[in-house]
Design a protein around this motif. Structure first.
Motif, PDB file in Angstrom:
ATOM      1  N   MET A 320      -9.554  -3.452  -2.324  1.00  0.00           N
ATOM      2  CA  MET A 320      -9.720  -3.052  -0.937  1.00  0.00           C
ATOM      3  C   MET A 320      -8.503  -3.452  -0.112  1.00  0.00           C
ATOM      4  N   GLN A 321      -8.047  -4.667  -0.304  1.00  0.00           N
ATOM      5  CA  GLN A 321      -6.867  -5.154   0.401  1.00  0.00           C
ATOM      6  C   GLN A 321      -5.650  -4.289   0.091  1.00  0.00           C
ATOM      7  N   LYS A 322      -5.466  -3.970  -1.176  1.00  0.00           N
ATOM      8  CA  LYS A 322      -4.322  -3.156  -1.602  1.00  0.00           C
ATOM      9  C   LYS A 322      -4.342  -1.788  -0.931  1.00  0.00           C
ATOM     10  N   ALA A 323      -5.522  -1.156  -0.870  1.00  0.00           N
ATOM     11  CA  ALA A 323      -5.625   0.177  -0.267  1.00  0.00           C
ATOM     12  C   ALA A 323      -5.317   0.139   1.224  1.00  0.00           C
ATOM     13  N   MET A 324      -5.839  -0.877   1.923  1.00  0.00           N
ATOM     14  CA  MET A 324      -5.559  -0.996   3.354  1.00  0.00           C
ATOM     15  C   MET A 324      -4.069  -1.221   3.601  1.00  0.00           C
ATOM     16  N   GLU A 325      -3.452  -2.075   2.789  1.00  0.00           N
ATOM     17  CA  GLU A 325      -2.030  -2.350   2.964  1.00  0.00           C
ATOM     18  C   GLU A 325      -1.174  -1.114   2.684  1.00  0.00           C
ATOM     19  N   MET A 326      -1.539  -0.348   1.663  1.00  0.00           N
ATOM     20  CA  MET A 326      -0.791   0.863   1.342  1.00  0.00           C
ATOM     21  C   MET A 326      -0.749   1.818   2.523  1.00  0.00           C
ATOM     22  N   VAL A 327      -1.879   1.974   3.190  1.00  0.00           N
ATOM     23  CA  VAL A 327      -1.961   2.932   4.293  1.00  0.00           C
ATOM     24  C   VAL A 327      -1.186   2.446   5.509  1.00  0.00           C
ATOM     25  N   ILE A 328      -1.289   1.169   5.838  1.00  0.00           N
ATOM     26  CA  ILE A 328      -0.590   0.716   7.052  1.00  0.00           C
ATOM     27  C   ILE A 328       0.916   0.565   6.828  1.00  0.00           C
ATOM     28  N   LYS A 329       1.333   0.425   5.569  1.00  0.00           N
ATOM     29  CA  LYS A 329       2.761   0.279   5.274  1.00  0.00           C
ATOM     30  C   LYS A 329       3.494   1.614   5.199  1.00  0.00           C
ATOM     31  N   SER A 330       2.787   2.688   4.887  1.00  0.00           N
ATOM     32  CA  SER A 330       3.444   3.968   4.626  1.00  0.00           C
ATOM     33  C   SER A 330       3.083   5.014   5.671  1.00  0.00           C
ATOM     34  N   SER A 331       4.036   5.380   6.501  1.00  0.00           N
ATOM     35  CA  SER A 331       3.802   6.436   7.488  1.00  0.00           C
ATOM     36  C   SER A 331       3.609   7.777   6.793  1.00  0.00           C
ATOM     37  N   ASP A 332       4.278   7.989   5.666  1.00  0.00           N
ATOM     38  CA  ASP A 332       4.108   9.243   4.928  1.00  0.00           C
ATOM     39  C   ASP A 332       2.680   9.379   4.418  1.00  0.00           C
ATOM     40  N   LEU A 333       2.128   8.287   3.893  1.00  0.00           N
ATOM     41  CA  LEU A 333       0.752   8.322   3.401  1.00  0.00           C
ATOM     42  C   LEU A 333      -0.219   8.551   4.549  1.00  0.00           C
ATOM     43  N   ARG A 334      -0.006   7.861   5.670  1.00  0.00           N
ATOM     44  CA  ARG A 334      -0.886   8.057   6.827  1.00  0.00           C
ATOM     45  C   ARG A 334      -0.855   9.507   7.295  1.00  0.00           C
ATOM     46  N   ASN A 335       0.339  10.062   7.425  1.00  0.00           N
ATOM     47  CA  ASN A 335       0.468  11.447   7.892  1.00  0.00           C
ATOM     48  C   ASN A 335      -0.185  12.420   6.920  1.00  0.00           C
ATOM     49  N   SER A 336      -0.036  12.149   5.620  1.00  0.00           N
ATOM     50  CA  SER A 336      -0.659  13.011   4.620  1.00  0.00           C
ATOM     51  C   SER A 336      -2.180  12.966   4.721  1.00  0.00           C
ATOM     52  N   LEU A 337      -2.734  11.760   4.895  1.00  0.00           N
ATOM     53  CA  LEU A 337      -4.192  11.625   5.013  1.00  0.00           C
ATOM     54  C   LEU A 337      -4.710  12.318   6.272  1.00  0.00           C
TER      55      LEU A 337
END
Length: 365
Positions: A320-337
């Motif tokens: 869970m921690q890893k998934a939350m960190e991935m999203v807040i660290k990557s603007s590309d991932l956030r924009n894709s989601l």
């Protein structure tokens, strides 16, 4: 074809997902040709009924408060509603919740919607003497057809209640925007992760709290905003203290849909750690406001969220921690989601839900 909805959910729910579902479906079906729709709910307490066309209502709002004479009011409403349904003699009775005995004419075909099997899968989390499971089983057994709101719920109904799969149709719930984006007010303060709704038991909030607390980047740079669900209880306050979290950074907020919309719109991510959901509306709400979704990979959640979420194992706080960190660290991932979320919303509409429900009714005539 005459379709009637009984009073059960409307005498116990002022606001809520099930009563809104019935209102959305009933109002749309009533516009179809050769269909007469009635919601039979004498002495109801429900707010949504006030916004429906008067011609589909056979009900009146209780003059009493929600708690005053509650048991007596419910009993009287059930008896009066039963008599009204018997007098109307509809072709279809759609039972709005779970009751031991059938209401209305026994000659009518009966439809039941099962939204989840939470009471059965998490029995220990409900008070002793809760009869929901027992009444649900009785209602399912007598129903001519059952609607499940997800394939996941259908599997649970088959496995737990032993219902014939041919008796079940899966119809996803609809969804629409709550509040216009024009109503947003900026959130001032640190960036934040958002959690929405009740937090106890299978909602798995304490595991999420641990995952947040053990992440240096999350706890140092992001608040955790918990919207709704009431004030933190003693166990939650103890956990915040034990995890050495600053109480100013773990915030419980309440308010109407306008405030909730504001928090969705401005969140860095919406986190949905639930162990089980029959459907799960909050991720769709987050998507509708351009908020990236980080969520559990269990029950119906992947069925609803599709490719528009970053998934984690809700039993594994490190995952869970890893998934939350991935999203807040990557603007590309956030924009894709966010982009995938807007596309995903097109799969769910109340019009689709109502049309599929009407097809179920027609199949029984």
């Amino acid at each position: 074809m005459k379709v009637a909805f009984d009073s059960q959910i409307f005498i116990g729910q002022v606001y809520g997902g099930i009563s809104r579902y019935i209102c959305e479906v009933a109002s749309r079906i009533s516009k179809k040709s050769q269909v007469e729709v009635k919601i039979v709910a004498p002495m109801h307490v429900n707010a949504y009924l006030n916004n429906l066309p008067k011609n589909i209502l056979s009900c009146f709002h209780s003059p009493f408060s929600f708690n005053f004479l509650r048991l007596q009011q419910r009993a009287a409403s059930m008896v009066l509603g039963d008599l009204m349904l018997r007098f109307m003699r509809p072709d279809i009775i759609h039972e709005t919740y779970y009751f031991k005995y059938p209401l209305g004419s026994i000659s009518a075909s009966r439809v039941l919607t099962i939204h989840d099997m939470i009471h059965e899968k998490f029995e220990s989390q409900f008070p002793y003497g809760d009869k929901t499971s027992k009444h649900k089983a009785a209602a399912a057994a007598r129903a001519d057809h059952i609607i499940c709101v997800s394939e996941s719920t259908k599997v649970d109904v088959i496995n737990i209640l032993g219902i014939n799969p041919e008796k079940i149709t899966v119809i996803h719930l609809g969804f629409d925007l709550m509040i216009s984006p024009d109503s947003f007010v900026r959130h001032y303060g640190r960036d934040y992760l958002l959690y929405v709704g009740k937090r106890g038991g299978y909602k798995n909030f304490l595991t999420m709290l641990e995952a947040y607390a053990t992440s240096e980047i999350l706890r140092s740079k992001y608040d955790l905003v918990c919207f709704g669900g009431g004030a933190f209880n003693d166990d939650e306050l103890k956990a915040i203290h034990t995890l050495n979290l600053n109480p100013k950074n773990v915030i419980q907020m309440s308010g109407d849909d306008r405030y909730l919309a504001n928090y969705y719109k401005n969140a860095s991510a919406f986190v949905f750690p639930s162990l089980y959901e029959g459907f799960g509306i909050p991720p769709l709400e987050a998507m509708s406001y351009g908020c990236p979704v980080v969520c559990s990979n269990t029950s119906s959640i992947p069925e609803v969220v599709g490719d528009a979420g970053e998934y984690f194992d809700p039993y594994d706080k490190k995952d869970m921690q890893k998934a939350m960190e991935m999203v807040i660290k990557s603007s590309d991932l956030r924009n894709s989601l966010v982009t995938k979320g807007f596309l995903r919303l097109k799969e769910f509409s109340w019009e689709k839900c109502a049309s599929a429900t009407l097809n179920v009714y027609k199949s029984l005539i």
